[in-house]
Structures are given as C-alpha cells and as structure tokens.
Design a protein around this motif. Structure first.
Motif, PDB file in Angstrom:
ATOM      1  N   VAL A 291      -1.607 -18.815 -12.708  1.00 44.50           N
ATOM      2  CA  VAL A 291      -0.531 -18.046 -12.506  1.00 44.50           C
ATOM      3  C   VAL A 291       0.504 -19.035 -12.670  1.00 44.50           C
ATOM      4  CG1 VAL A 291      -0.308 -18.051 -10.022  1.00 44.50           C
ATOM      5  CG2 VAL A 291       0.953 -16.367 -11.388  1.00 44.50           C
ATOM      6  N   ALA A 292       1.672 -18.520 -13.353  1.00 46.79           N
ATOM      7  CA  ALA A 292       2.904 -19.588 -13.812  1.00 46.79           C
ATOM      8  C   ALA A 292       3.933 -19.406 -12.384  1.00 46.79           C
ATOM      9  CB  ALA A 292       3.286 -19.348 -14.815  1.00 46.79           C
ATOM     10  N   PRO A 293       4.855 -20.359 -12.245  1.00 45.83           N
ATOM     11  CA  PRO A 293       5.764 -20.227 -11.477  1.00 45.83           C
ATOM     12  C   PRO A 293       6.772 -18.831 -11.487  1.00 45.83           C
ATOM     13  CG  PRO A 293       5.731 -22.329 -11.895  1.00 45.83           C
ATOM     14  CD  PRO A 293       4.775 -21.837 -12.516  1.00 45.83           C
ATOM     15  N   GLY A 294       6.770 -18.860 -12.912  1.00 43.82           N
ATOM     16  CA  GLY A 294       7.902 -17.589 -13.426  1.00 43.82           C
ATOM     17  C   GLY A 294       7.149 -16.299 -12.929  1.00 43.82           C
ATOM     18  N   ALA A 295       6.094 -16.249 -12.877  1.00 42.73           N
ATOM     19  CA  ALA A 295       5.299 -14.876 -12.266  1.00 42.73           C
ATOM     20  C   ALA A 295       5.473 -14.489 -10.883  1.00 42.73           C
ATOM     21  CB  ALA A 295       3.835 -14.849 -12.625  1.00 42.73           C
ATOM     22  N   LEU A 296       5.570 -15.592  -9.985  1.00 37.75           N
ATOM     23  CA  LEU A 296       6.091 -15.622  -8.624  1.00 37.75           C
ATOM     24  C   LEU A 296       7.658 -14.684  -8.744  1.00 37.75           C
ATOM     25  CD1 LEU A 296       4.825 -18.768  -7.101  1.00 37.75           C
ATOM     26  CD2 LEU A 296       3.838 -16.462  -6.891  1.00 37.75           C
ATOM     27  N   VAL A 297       8.477 -15.302  -9.332  1.00 41.56           N
ATOM     28  CA  VAL A 297       9.843 -14.829  -9.357  1.00 41.56           C
ATOM     29  C   VAL A 297       9.874 -13.477  -9.974  1.00 41.56           C
ATOM     30  CG1 VAL A 297      12.018 -15.281 -10.295  1.00 41.56           C
ATOM     31  CG2 VAL A 297      10.706 -17.252  -9.473  1.00 41.56           C
ATOM     32  N   GLU A 298       9.108 -13.201 -11.128  1.00 42.88           N
ATOM     33  CA  GLU A 298       9.233 -12.035 -11.672  1.00 42.88           C
ATOM     34  C   GLU A 298       8.750 -10.782 -10.718  1.00 42.88           C
ATOM     35  OE1 GLU A 298       7.393  -9.741 -15.690  1.00 42.88           O
ATOM     36  OE2 GLU A 298       6.864 -11.578 -15.209  1.00 42.88           O
ATOM     37  N   ALA A 299       7.418 -11.182 -10.117  1.00 40.21           N
ATOM     38  CA  ALA A 299       7.031 -10.179  -9.035  1.00 40.21           C
ATOM     39  C   ALA A 299       8.048  -9.738  -8.088  1.00 40.21           C
ATOM     40  CB  ALA A 299       5.578 -10.805  -8.750  1.00 40.21           C
ATOM     41  N   GLY A 300       8.646 -10.828  -7.335  1.00 38.22           N
ATOM     42  CA  GLY A 300       9.212 -10.746  -6.314  1.00 38.22           C
ATOM     43  C   GLY A 300      10.669  -9.593  -6.721  1.00 38.22           C
ATOM     44  N   ASN A 301      11.288  -9.960  -7.912  1.00 35.70           N
ATOM     45  CA  ASN A 301      12.486  -9.478  -8.331  1.00 35.70           C
ATOM     46  C   ASN A 301      12.202  -7.856  -8.683  1.00 35.70           C
ATOM     47  OD1 ASN A 301      14.008 -11.620  -8.094  1.00 35.70           O
ATOM     48  ND2 ASN A 301      13.611 -12.101 -10.275  1.00 35.70           N
ATOM     49  N   TYR A 302      10.860  -7.677  -9.055  1.00 34.22           N
ATOM     50  CA  TYR A 302      10.355  -6.404  -9.608  1.00 34.22           C
ATOM     51  C   TYR A 302      10.130  -5.453  -8.126  1.00 34.22           C
ATOM     52  CZ  TYR A 302       7.316  -2.296 -10.770  1.00 34.22           C
ATOM     53  OH  TYR A 302       6.789  -1.067 -10.862  1.00 34.22           O
ATOM     54  N   MET A 303       9.672  -6.155  -7.175  1.00 33.01           N
ATOM     55  CA  MET A 303       9.251  -5.363  -6.002  1.00 33.01           C
ATOM     56  C   MET A 303      10.636  -5.045  -5.288  1.00 33.01           C
ATOM     57  SD  MET A 303       5.631  -7.268  -4.695  1.00 33.01           S
ATOM     58  CE  MET A 303       5.305  -6.113  -3.353  1.00 33.01           C
ATOM     59  N   THR A 304      11.613  -5.812  -5.288  1.00 29.36           N
ATOM     60  CA  THR A 304      12.774  -5.802  -4.521  1.00 29.36           C
ATOM     61  C   THR A 304      13.561  -4.546  -5.235  1.00 29.36           C
ATOM     62  OG1 THR A 304      12.872  -8.233  -3.607  1.00 29.36           O
ATOM     63  CG2 THR A 304      14.839  -6.716  -3.777  1.00 29.36           C
ATOM     64  N   ALA A 305      13.493  -4.679  -6.547  1.00 29.56           N
ATOM     65  CA  ALA A 305      14.310  -3.684  -7.207  1.00 29.56           C
ATOM     66  C   ALA A 305      13.927  -2.294  -7.102  1.00 29.56           C
ATOM     67  CB  ALA A 305      14.629  -4.172  -8.653  1.00 29.56           C
ATOM     68  N   THR A 306      12.484  -2.157  -7.279  1.00 30.78           N
ATOM     69  CA  THR A 306      11.667  -1.066  -7.121  1.00 30.78           C
ATOM     70  C   THR A 306      11.334  -0.258  -5.963  1.00 30.78           C
ATOM     71  OG1 THR A 306      10.704  -1.873  -9.289  1.00 30.78           O
ATOM     72  CG2 THR A 306       9.837  -0.064  -8.368  1.00 30.78           C
ATOM     73  N   LEU A 307      10.992  -1.238  -5.106  1.00 29.66           N
ATOM     74  CA  LEU A 307      10.688  -0.754  -3.880  1.00 29.66           C
ATOM     75  C   LEU A 307      11.606  -0.661  -2.580  1.00 29.66           C
ATOM     76  CD1 LEU A 307       6.955  -2.362  -4.299  1.00 29.66           C
ATOM     77  CD2 LEU A 307       7.890  -0.208  -5.065  1.00 29.66           C
ATOM     78  N   ALA A 308      12.707  -1.256  -2.761  1.00 29.23           N
ATOM     79  CA  ALA A 308      13.564  -1.484  -1.584  1.00 29.23           C
ATOM     80  C   ALA A 308      14.132  -0.032  -1.183  1.00 29.23           C
ATOM     81  CB  ALA A 308      14.844  -2.108  -2.102  1.00 29.23           C
ATOM     82  N   GLY A 309      14.220   0.164   0.418  1.00 29.66           N
ATOM     83  CA  GLY A 309      14.198   1.226   1.038  1.00 29.66           C
ATOM     84  C   GLY A 309      13.340   2.294   1.074  1.00 29.66           C
ATOM     85  N   LEU A 310      12.116   1.843   0.625  1.00 34.47           N
ATOM     86  CA  LEU A 310      10.885   2.645   0.921  1.00 34.47           C
ATOM     87  C   LEU A 310       9.972   2.260   1.978  1.00 34.47           C
ATOM     88  CD1 LEU A 310       9.697   3.159  -2.764  1.00 34.47           C
ATOM     89  CD2 LEU A 310      11.220   4.870  -1.178  1.00 34.47           C
ATOM     90  N   THR A 311       9.299   2.955   2.665  1.00 29.32           N
ATOM     91  CA  THR A 311       8.146   2.409   3.614  1.00 29.32           C
ATOM     92  C   THR A 311       6.869   1.999   2.868  1.00 29.32           C
ATOM     93  OG1 THR A 311       6.942   4.753   3.942  1.00 29.32           O
ATOM     94  CG2 THR A 311       8.840   4.229   5.381  1.00 29.32           C
ATOM     95  N   LEU A 312       6.047   1.304   3.716  1.00 30.81           N
ATOM     96  CA  LEU A 312       4.879   0.522   2.595  1.00 30.81           C
ATOM     97  C   LEU A 312       4.121   1.816   2.012  1.00 30.81           C
ATOM     98  CD1 LEU A 312       3.710  -1.968   5.504  1.00 30.81           C
ATOM     99  CD2 LEU A 312       4.727  -2.457   3.119  1.00 30.81           C
ATOM    100  N   ALA A 313       3.882   3.036   2.780  1.00 31.19           N
ATOM    101  CA  ALA A 313       3.109   3.880   2.178  1.00 31.19           C
ATOM    102  C   ALA A 313       3.951   4.733   1.048  1.00 31.19           C
ATOM    103  CB  ALA A 313       2.948   4.966   3.233  1.00 31.19           C
ATOM    104  N   GLU A 314       5.237   4.748   1.005  1.00 32.68           N
ATOM    105  CA  GLU A 314       5.978   5.155   0.044  1.00 32.68           C
ATOM    106  C   GLU A 314       5.866   4.235  -1.176  1.00 32.68           C
ATOM    107  OE1 GLU A 314       9.276   7.735   2.355  1.00 32.68           O
ATOM    108  OE2 GLU A 314       9.565   5.730   2.008  1.00 32.68           O
TER     109      GLU A 314
END
Length: 349
Positions: free
Chosen positions: A176-199
């Motif tokens: 895994v490349a370092p860029g994938a870590l940043v990409e994954a974090g950005n995606y999760m924050t943008a897509t999942l913020a405001g939701l519970t873990l189940a949601e």
C-alpha cells in the motif's frame, strides 16, 4: 429444577408475622442469628417456649434457618424474598444523602465520568459496591484518518462528534502506498461524517457495491478494515462500571471473607453481571435479586438491587444499582437506588 415457593404473607398468623419480621430486622442489623430469649425481651408478651414454637414453624416453612443447634434463627433467602416483597418498610434517603448523590451526578464532563462519580457516591452511602451499566450510545463519526506506523501497519484515528478520540492499529494491505492512506481517510470523513458506526457501514456497503466510489483497491481495503475494527471492538467493549469493591471487604468479618472473595470473583466477570443488570431494563420497577435466585451468585450468596434510568427521549439507556451480601439494609438501600436512578434520568434528560 423444582422451586419451592414461600408461603404467602396472608397464610402467616399475626404472631408469626411479627416474630418473623423481628428476626429479619435483627439479623439485617447485626448479622447474627436472633434467639428466642432476645425476642422475649423485646416486648412480645410471649414466653420463650411459645416463641420457640413459632420459630420452629417458620423454619419448617423454609423462612428461617438455624446455623447451629443452640443458635438463634436467621432468614433464608426465601425468607428474605418474602420480607422484601411484602413486609419491608422503606426509608427514604435523608436530605444529606440526596445532596451527596446529586452533587456527584452534577460534576460535569463526559457522561461516563458523571455516571462513575454517582455510582461511587451510591457505593459509599450503601456500603456496597456500586454498579452502573453505561448507556449504549453508538459513536457518531466526525472524521477518520490513517497514520503510517511502518510498512505493514497504520494507526486508524477516529474522532467522534463529542470530541472523543480513539485509536486502533490495523494491518495494511501488501504494497500500500502512503497516498492510499490519505485517500481512504478523506473518503471516509467526507462520506461517513455525522453517521453512527452502523449507519456508516450500511452506507459504505451501498457505495462500494454500486461502484460509486473512485477508490482504488488498496484504499478500499483500508476503508473496510478501518470501519470494521471499531464495529467489532465496540461490541466487545465492557458496558459496566463498578465502584467500591473495597467496601465489601471492609464490612466482612473473618467467617465471611470466603463469601466476599467469591463475590469479587463474580464482579471480575463483568459480562455476566452486565447481563444480569440488562435483565432489569424492562419496566420501571426496582429489581431485587437475592442470592441463589440467580445462578451467578450461588456461591457468594449476594444480592443485587437495580433500577433502569432513562435518556432525553424517555427510553431506558442504562441500569444503576448495588451489589453486596444478602444481609443488606434493604429498607434503606432500595429507596437510595430508586433516587439515584431518578437523578441519572434528570441528568440525561
């Protein structure tokens, strides 16, 4: 297993009820069996022989027992159940006791700290160990990020909307490349913020299965692992806070130490105790579990007094109570647990 039930109170004569109540009151106060001579000196206007006859009847009914041939009588667990359910005269908490409980509940800070402080106050006032089952609140996500720890591991950092920060170590996919870590974090924050873990898990599955995500394979694996580790860990996380273990030892005499050690072993199995408290979530009534009525306490002969408390929406969010020897001052402790539950309901309302 066949359970033999105690006789209803109505089946006891007035004389038997009076003597039975005096024996229980005396035992709960002193921890010692109560003899016929002591009862005769308590203004019963009965001869010791008459009192012994009533005590023998109560023993045959399974309500009293004599630990030694020459000793007085003490209540059995069945006798305690009859007393608690139908004869106990409750004593409301004093103004000072109420103030102590309310002061600890109002300490501010995270809810878990207020619950722990209130439970500690209840433990001190009742001379028992205090128990509280923490409200089952799902974390709501604010942001998620990944920090590399080396070629094969990363630190997943979850920040909740309440400001709580939790870290978990996860294994990285090969190469895994370092860029994938940043990409994954950005995606999760943008897509999942405001939701519970189940949601968040449900949305993530929809996004990935529908092909709406532009994540590469490595980043997608990170997203899935990062979210799964919290969901899995949260299901195992203890939900029980115990305060005041030492008070159980303070009040124990030498003959009682083995029972107390067995009780402390029971408390080490938090999941079993939490399951017992969870059974008290239904309804509004205070639940009292006495000794071997619950198989968890067959060896320790302990009692639990528990009552649910509610959140802002009126739903039950947790249970508060105490655990101690069956020789509890039920008349004092039961109203104290009631008041603590009401205080926590106001705190969370």
């Amino acid at each position: 297993m066949r359970v033999t039930r105690s006789p209803p109170i109505a089946e006891l004569t007035d004389r038997a009820r009076d003597i039975f109540r005096r024996v229980v009151d005396g035992y709960l106060e002193s921890g010692q069996p109560v003899g016929s001579r002591t009862l005769a000196q308590a203004g019963l206007n009965l001869s010791p022989a008459s009192i012994r006859g009533v005590l023998a009847q109560l023993e045959l009914a399974g309500l009293l027992t004599a630990p030694h041939t020459s000793a007085g009588r003490m209540p059995t667990e069945r006798g305690l159940r009859l007393f608690v359910d139908g004869m106990m005269q409750a004593h409301a908490p004093t103004d000072d006791e109420r103030k102590q409980i309310e002061a600890r509940a109002g300490t501010g800070g995270p809810v878990e700290e207020a619950l722990a402080a209130t439970t500690a106050a209840l433990s001190g006032l009742s001379a028992c160990a205090g128990l509280v089952m923490v409200p089952k609140r799902e974390a709501v996500l604010r942001s998620i990020g990944f920090v590399p720890l080396g070629p094969v591991q990363a630190l997943a950092v979850l920040v909740g909307e309440d400001g709580a920060v939790e870290n978990r170590v996860i294994d990285l996919p090969p190469g895994v490349a370092p860029g994938a870590l940043v990409e994954a974090g950005n995606y999760m924050t943008a897509t999942l913020a405001g939701l519970t873990l189940a949601e968040a898990r449900a949305r993530l599955e929809r996004e990935l299965s529908a092909g709406r995500s532009a994540l590469d394979a490595a980043a997608r694996t990170l997203v899935e692992r990062g979210l799964a580790i919290w969901s899995e860990d949260g299901a195992r996380r203890p939900v029980l806070i115990v305060r005041g273990h030492g008070r159980l030892l303070d009040d124990a005499d030498a003959a009682d130490l083995e029972r107390v050690r067995a009780l402390l072993d029971d408390l080490d199995g938090k999941q079993e105790v939490a399951a017992l408290l969870d059974s008290a979530r239904a309804g509004d009534a205070t639940r009292i579990f006495i000794g071997a009525e619950n198989k968890l306490f067959t060896l320790s002969g302990s009692s639990v007094i528990a009552k649910p408390f509610r959140g802002r929406d009126g739903n039950v969010v947790g249970v508060v109570g105490v655990i101690g020897p069956t020789r509890l001052n039920y008349a004092r402790v039961v109203p104290m647990v009631d008041f603590t539950a009401a205080t926590l309901t106001r705190l969370l309302g």
